[in-house]
Design a protein around this motif. Structure first.
Motif, PDB file in Angstrom:
ATOM      1  N   LEU A 132       0.792  -1.179  -0.027  1.00 60.59           N
ATOM      2  CA  LEU A 132      -0.147  -0.060  -0.051  1.00 60.59           C
ATOM      3  C   LEU A 132       0.742   1.412  -0.028  1.00 60.59           C
ATOM      4  O   LEU A 132       0.639   2.041  -0.547  1.00 60.59           O
ATOM      5  N   LYS A 133       2.046   0.986   0.688  1.00 61.11           N
ATOM      6  CA  LYS A 133       2.901   2.329   0.575  1.00 61.11           C
ATOM      7  C   LYS A 133       3.329   2.675  -0.826  1.00 61.11           C
ATOM      8  O   LYS A 133       3.479   3.825  -0.983  1.00 61.11           O
ATOM      9  N   ILE A 134       3.636   1.612  -1.621  1.00 59.14           N
ATOM     10  CA  ILE A 134       3.883   1.749  -2.985  1.00 59.14           C
ATOM     11  C   ILE A 134       2.979   2.711  -3.671  1.00 59.14           C
ATOM     12  O   ILE A 134       3.161   3.440  -4.282  1.00 59.14           O
ATOM     13  N   TYR A 135       1.568   2.190  -3.640  1.00 61.64           N
ATOM     14  CA  TYR A 135       0.683   2.783  -4.109  1.00 61.64           C
ATOM     15  C   TYR A 135       0.504   4.219  -3.622  1.00 61.64           C
ATOM     16  O   TYR A 135       0.183   5.094  -4.431  1.00 61.64           O
ATOM     17  N   GLN A 136       0.668   4.469  -2.401  1.00 61.05           N
ATOM     18  CA  GLN A 136       0.613   5.728  -1.824  1.00 61.05           C
ATOM     19  C   GLN A 136       1.874   6.921  -2.499  1.00 61.05           C
ATOM     20  O   GLN A 136       1.399   7.849  -2.677  1.00 61.05           O
ATOM     21  N   GLU A 137       2.904   6.163  -2.648  1.00 63.97           N
ATOM     22  CA  GLU A 137       4.054   6.647  -3.471  1.00 63.97           C
ATOM     23  C   GLU A 137       3.692   7.321  -4.656  1.00 63.97           C
ATOM     24  O   GLU A 137       4.101   8.366  -5.338  1.00 63.97           O
ATOM     25  N   HIS A 138       2.971   6.454  -5.520  1.00 61.21           N
ATOM     26  CA  HIS A 138       2.403   6.557  -6.701  1.00 61.21           C
ATOM     27  C   HIS A 138       1.020   7.458  -6.854  1.00 61.21           C
ATOM     28  O   HIS A 138       0.688   7.757  -8.060  1.00 61.21           O
ATOM     29  N   LYS A 139       0.750   7.824  -5.838  1.00 63.32           N
ATOM     30  CA  LYS A 139      -0.640   8.657  -5.452  1.00 63.32           C
ATOM     31  C   LYS A 139      -1.891   7.864  -6.315  1.00 63.32           C
ATOM     32  O   LYS A 139      -2.432   8.464  -7.032  1.00 63.32           O
ATOM     33  N   GLU A 140      -2.072   6.704  -6.397  1.00 62.62           N
ATOM     34  CA  GLU A 140      -2.851   5.719  -6.969  1.00 62.62           C
ATOM     35  C   GLU A 140      -3.457   4.714  -5.936  1.00 62.62           C
ATOM     36  O   GLU A 140      -3.121   4.178  -4.783  1.00 62.62           O
ATOM     37  N   LEU A 141      -4.790   4.906  -6.237  1.00 68.23           N
ATOM     38  CA  LEU A 141      -5.684   4.144  -5.395  1.00 68.23           C
ATOM     39  C   LEU A 141      -5.590   2.463  -5.619  1.00 68.23           C
ATOM     40  O   LEU A 141      -5.907   2.469  -6.915  1.00 68.23           O
ATOM     41  N   PRO A 142      -5.901   1.601  -4.809  1.00 66.67           N
ATOM     42  CA  PRO A 142      -5.889   0.245  -5.169  1.00 66.67           C
ATOM     43  C   PRO A 142      -7.047  -0.148  -6.089  1.00 66.67           C
ATOM     44  O   PRO A 142      -8.146   0.502  -5.791  1.00 66.67           O
ATOM     45  N   VAL A 143      -6.957  -1.072  -6.748  1.00 66.62           N
ATOM     46  CA  VAL A 143      -8.207  -1.637  -7.343  1.00 66.62           C
ATOM     47  C   VAL A 143      -9.125  -2.152  -6.068  1.00 66.62           C
ATOM     48  O   VAL A 143      -8.726  -2.913  -5.267  1.00 66.62           O
ATOM     49  N   PRO A 144     -10.296  -1.706  -5.987  1.00 63.57           N
ATOM     50  CA  PRO A 144     -11.195  -2.075  -4.857  1.00 63.57           C
ATOM     51  C   PRO A 144     -11.211  -3.385  -4.603  1.00 63.57           C
ATOM     52  O   PRO A 144     -10.853  -4.109  -3.077  1.00 63.57           O
ATOM     53  N   PHE A 145     -11.520  -4.208  -5.468  1.00 58.21           N
ATOM     54  CA  PHE A 145     -11.796  -5.679  -5.150  1.00 58.21           C
ATOM     55  C   PHE A 145     -10.516  -6.346  -4.964  1.00 58.21           C
ATOM     56  O   PHE A 145     -10.379  -7.525  -4.180  1.00 58.21           O
TER      57      PHE A 145
END
Length: 848
Positions: A534-547
């Motif tokens: 999740l930290k990687i998604y945060q660094e890329h300012k990208e929200l995870p795919v919900p499912f």
């Protein structure tokens, strides 16, 4: 006129009177040509008639050739065959059962008398055995030609035939006995031929028939003694059902002077090892006659009977022990040594009876006689290695689609997301085997097809020039966006939405990890690993795919949550930390879903199912879980999709959805119970159910109520692998502190009471797993208490359950449970239960 034209004219105009003259004039070479012509026109649509039958008969060189040209079911014009045979008879005719069976036994003998043929012995046996079905009387069949009684009738004992069939009032058993009584057949030869036929072992039905016929002839004691060696030989047969009738026959002469006792004991040496109750009962009756009459054989008999103690039937062991006590020598050290090797197989009452024959062991009370059962787990969770290099990914990709293992696609998808930006035209060419493997999935269903559709869509957007295999795949597969159909299960729709989201990330060239890929077998994710991703998604300012995120959260192991929460707060911003609310809020799921879906505490409902068999309808009892689908919105969370998917999920997809939310698997088990295990008639998908149970056990999670229901059904499955897996699970878990023995026992008892399952499957299994350890014996006793208190009326084989319970009480040095005692009082007037109930009542607790 050419042969072909002449034959065609005769056939098409049905000039039946011209066919015999035509056939008679043919040379051998012309007959071969005629056979070929006939085959040609039959293949072009000629139907069979008398002309084609006669032509095939005259022109075929072998029985096989005739069989190919003429169907055996078509009526033969016998009068015209007579006319043909006056001039020409095929040499093979006496060996052709397929032709002669349509002629009839008496007519064939007439032809033999005229010299047309020499009847093959096996064919003769078949024709004679079938003759009872003809319009001729038995007298005509038996007495028209002398060779019937002098030769052919004995062929019935030498060749497999229809001698066992019964035609209205006529049967060979009756006819042969009457002929023997009338002294028209040699009685001694009939008796010996019957036993010789058994040794030929034509079939189980034939063996039984010949042995029954032997008994129906009511042989005298002297006749039995003359044939005792032949009777002894039957004990070497693989057909155990023959042993009881042979023992009964021999029992009549077992104490006669001419009986070969030593030979009998040698021939019957394997019988005590059998686990067949009626065979052992008859054997014991027969053996006791010998022991009573002949002192010199008593020691041999006591040794002979020892393997009987491998049978855990109380009555069998008791009868065997009484014979040994009555006729054995308790001072024989050799016998005590041999008996000691069977000591662990002796039931409690048997041990008491044989007390004087058993060697004394010092410190018996302090010595644990059970095998050591180590505490173990079904599956030891191991780290799952991700695919580290692009080359490894290219090598791994084809097996994802060819093998269809449940966890492989997650590893594939995770690697694809990480290596996406490195996959160029050259890599795509190297992935050609994977695309070919994916295309082969076009006829499959479920997630396997969804995964292949995803990969094909990926190939089409990455491969700018296209390839023949991908262009073909474009025709064979739907667009990824349109994969969902009207009847697609909701859980598949959720996975489809997840893949659409990931597909968008791939198109954008985002290098992000798959959150829901397992890092420990069979499907677990470490919470710190998820936080780091999740930290990687945060660094890329990208929200995870919900499912993807939801599935990852549902796969997290519930341990070390406090430390992990602190770690998440330190590493993630407030917005990204909130994504983990379901993990750290203990009330999160409780506030959103019905309790039964979360803890598997579904109700169960007894009913009946109508089963249609042809024109009739039968009713069979069934137990179902009242669980219904609900309509949900497309924005509903993953668990909503899972909880409302009960149909259209099969094979390994069941394991995939089981591993979607391991802690909330109750609805998946409810589906399988209703679909394939609700009644005793329609129990299918045994292989899938076995894999499903194994997949659940690998999770090493506490059982929920619905899991016990599934397990209780699995125990009684007709499939030995499935039921064996269930009992392995019970053996492992029943001694665990978190295993609810009472719940399992009540469910089993209810199934037995309602007639859903046969008691014998339970008792046979319990007999086999008793004495694993003292802990297991105590657990099995507790299980039987729950079962017996849940059985509300006497059922078939209840006696056997009570006998096993009695044995466990003895092993555990326990007293009869007060609740069971209440049931015993209700059943004490049931005839076959009286003896065992008396034993159990003498063992009741003092508080009663």
């Amino acid at each position: 006129m050419l042969i072909e034209d002449e034959l065609k004219t005769i056939y098409l105009n049905y000039r039946i009177k011209e066919i015999i003259p035509f056939l008679i004039k043919l040379t051998p070479k012309e007959k071969r040509e005629t056979a070929a012509i006939l085959k040609k026109f039959l293949n072009k649509g000629w139907g069979h008639n008398h002309i084609s039958m006669l032509t095939a008969l005259a022109c075929s060189r072998t029985p096989d050739e005739y069989g190919k040209l003429a169907p055996g079911y078509y009526a033969v014009p016998v009068n015209l065959v007579d006319e043909l045979f006056d001039s020409h008879v095929p040499q093979w005719i006496g060996d052709s059962y397929s032709f002669l069976r349509n002629i009839g036994y008496l007519k064939v003998l007439e032809w033999e008398q005229k010299g047309y043929l020499k009847l093959n012995d096996e064919t003769g046996a078949l024709l004679l055995s079938e003759s009872l079905v003809s319009d001729h009387s038995a007298e005509d069949i038996l007495f028209t030609y002398p060779q019937t009684l002098t030769a052919h009738i004995w062929l019935l004992f030498e060749y497999s035939s229809d001698i066992t069939y019964h035609y209205k009032e006529k049967s060979w058993k009756t006819l042969l006995k009457d002929l023997a009584d009338q002294k028209k057949l040699d009685r001694s030869r009939l008796l010996k031929s019957s036993l010789d036929a058994v040794h030929l072992n034509f079939s189980k039905e034939h063996n039984t028939w010949f042995l029954d016929f032997f008994a129906n002839l009511e042989p005298t004691g002297n006749e039995i003694l003359v044939l005792q060696d032949e009777l002894f030989s039957v004990f070497h047969s693989s057909q155990h059902s023959l042993f009881v009738p042979v023992l009964k026959i021999l029992s009549a002469v077992i104490t006669e002077a001419g009986f070969k006792t030593a030979d009998f004991l040698s021939a019957a040496a394997a019988l005590p090892n059998l686990q067949i109750k009626n065979t052992l009962n008859q054997l014991l009756q027969t053996i006791e006659k010998i022991a009573k009459e002949y002192k010199e054989y008593r020691e041999d008999i006591c040794f002979f009977l020892l393997p009987v103690f491998l049978n855990k039937e109380a009555s069998i062991q008791s009868k065997t022990a009484k014979i040994i006590v009555k006729y054995g020598d308790p001072d024989s050290e050799n016998y005590k040594t041999e008996l000691d090797s069977y000591r662990e197989n002796l039931l409690s009452d048997t041990g008491i009876l044989l007390e004087k024959f058993l060697s004394s062991h010092e410190n018996d009370e302090e010595t644990e006689s059970y095998p050591i059962v180590k505490n173990s787990v079904w599956h030891q969770s191991q780290p799952v290695s991700s695919i580290e290099t692009l080359n490894d990914f290219i090598f791994f990709a084809p097996q994802v689609f060819s093998k269809n293992n449940p966890g492989d696609f997650d590893l594939f998808l995770d690697a694809l997301m990480r290596f996406n930006t490195q996959i160029d035209e050259e890599c795509l060419m190297q992935l050609e085997p994977a695309f070919k493997a994916a295309v082969k999935v076009k006829e499959s269903v479920g997630m396997h097809h969804l995964y292949a559709t995803f990969f094909v869509a990926y190939g089409l957007i990455k491969h700018k020039k296209g390839t023949p295999i991908l262009n073909q795949a474009r025709k064979d597969f739907p667009d990824l966006e349109n994969w969902v159909g009207k009847r697609t299960p909701l859980i598949f729709r959720a996975y489809h939405q997840m893949l659409l989201g990931i597909f968008e990330l791939l198109k954008k060239g985002k290098k992000l990890p798959l959150l829901s890929v397992s890092d420990h077998s069979p499907c677990w994710i470490d919470i710190r690993t998820l936080i780091d991703k999740l930290k990687i998604y945060q660094e890329h300012k990208e929200l995870p795919v919900p499912f993807d995120l939801e599935r990852a959260i549902l796969r997290l192991r519930k341990h070390q949550l406090t430390d992990s929460q602190k770690y998440a707060q330190n590493e993630l911003s407030e917005d990204y930390f909130k994504l983990l609310n379901p993990v750290f809020d203990p009330e999160y799921f409780k506030n959103r879903y019905e309790k039964s879906y979360l803890d598997g505490s579904f109700g169960r409902k007894m009913g009946v199912r109508k089963i249609y068999r042809g024109s009739s309808t039968e009713e069979t009892p069934e137990l179902i879980i009242p669980i219904e689908n609900k309509e949900i919105s497309t924005e509903a969370p993953l668990l909503e999709h899972l909880f409302n998917s009960y149909h259209g999920v099969y094979d390994r997809d069941l394991i995939r959805i089981l591993y979607t939310a391991p802690y909330f698997s109750g609805s998946v088990f409810a589906k399988k119970c209703n679909e394939t295990l609700s009644n005793a008639v329609y129990q299918y998908d045994s292989r899938i159910n076995t894999e499903f149970l194994d997949a659940w056990m690998k999770l090493e999670l506490p059982f929920q109520k619905v899991h016990y229901l599934f397990l209780s059904a699995a125990m009684f499955s007709k499939d030995k692998t499935f039921s064996g897996t269930a009992f392995e699970a019970i053996i492992l878990k029943i001694v665990s502190d978190d295993f609810d023995i009472d719940t399992l026992g009540i469910m089993i008892g209810e199934k037995i009471s309602f007639g859903l399952v046969p008691v014998k499957r339970l008792t046979d299994a319990l007999v086999g797993i008793m004495n694993l350890s003292s802990s297991h014996n105590r657990a099995f006793e507790k299980l039987l208490i729950s079962i017996l208190t849940a059985i509300d009326h006497p059922v078939f084989n209840l006696k056997k359950i009570l006998e096993i319970y009695y044995e466990l009480l003895h092993l555990n040095q326990s007293e009869t449970d007060y609740a069971v005692a209440g049931r015993l009082k209700e059943w004490e007037n049931v005839n076959n239960l009286k003896i065992i109930i008396i034993k159990l009542k003498t063992n009741e607790r003092k508080t009663l």
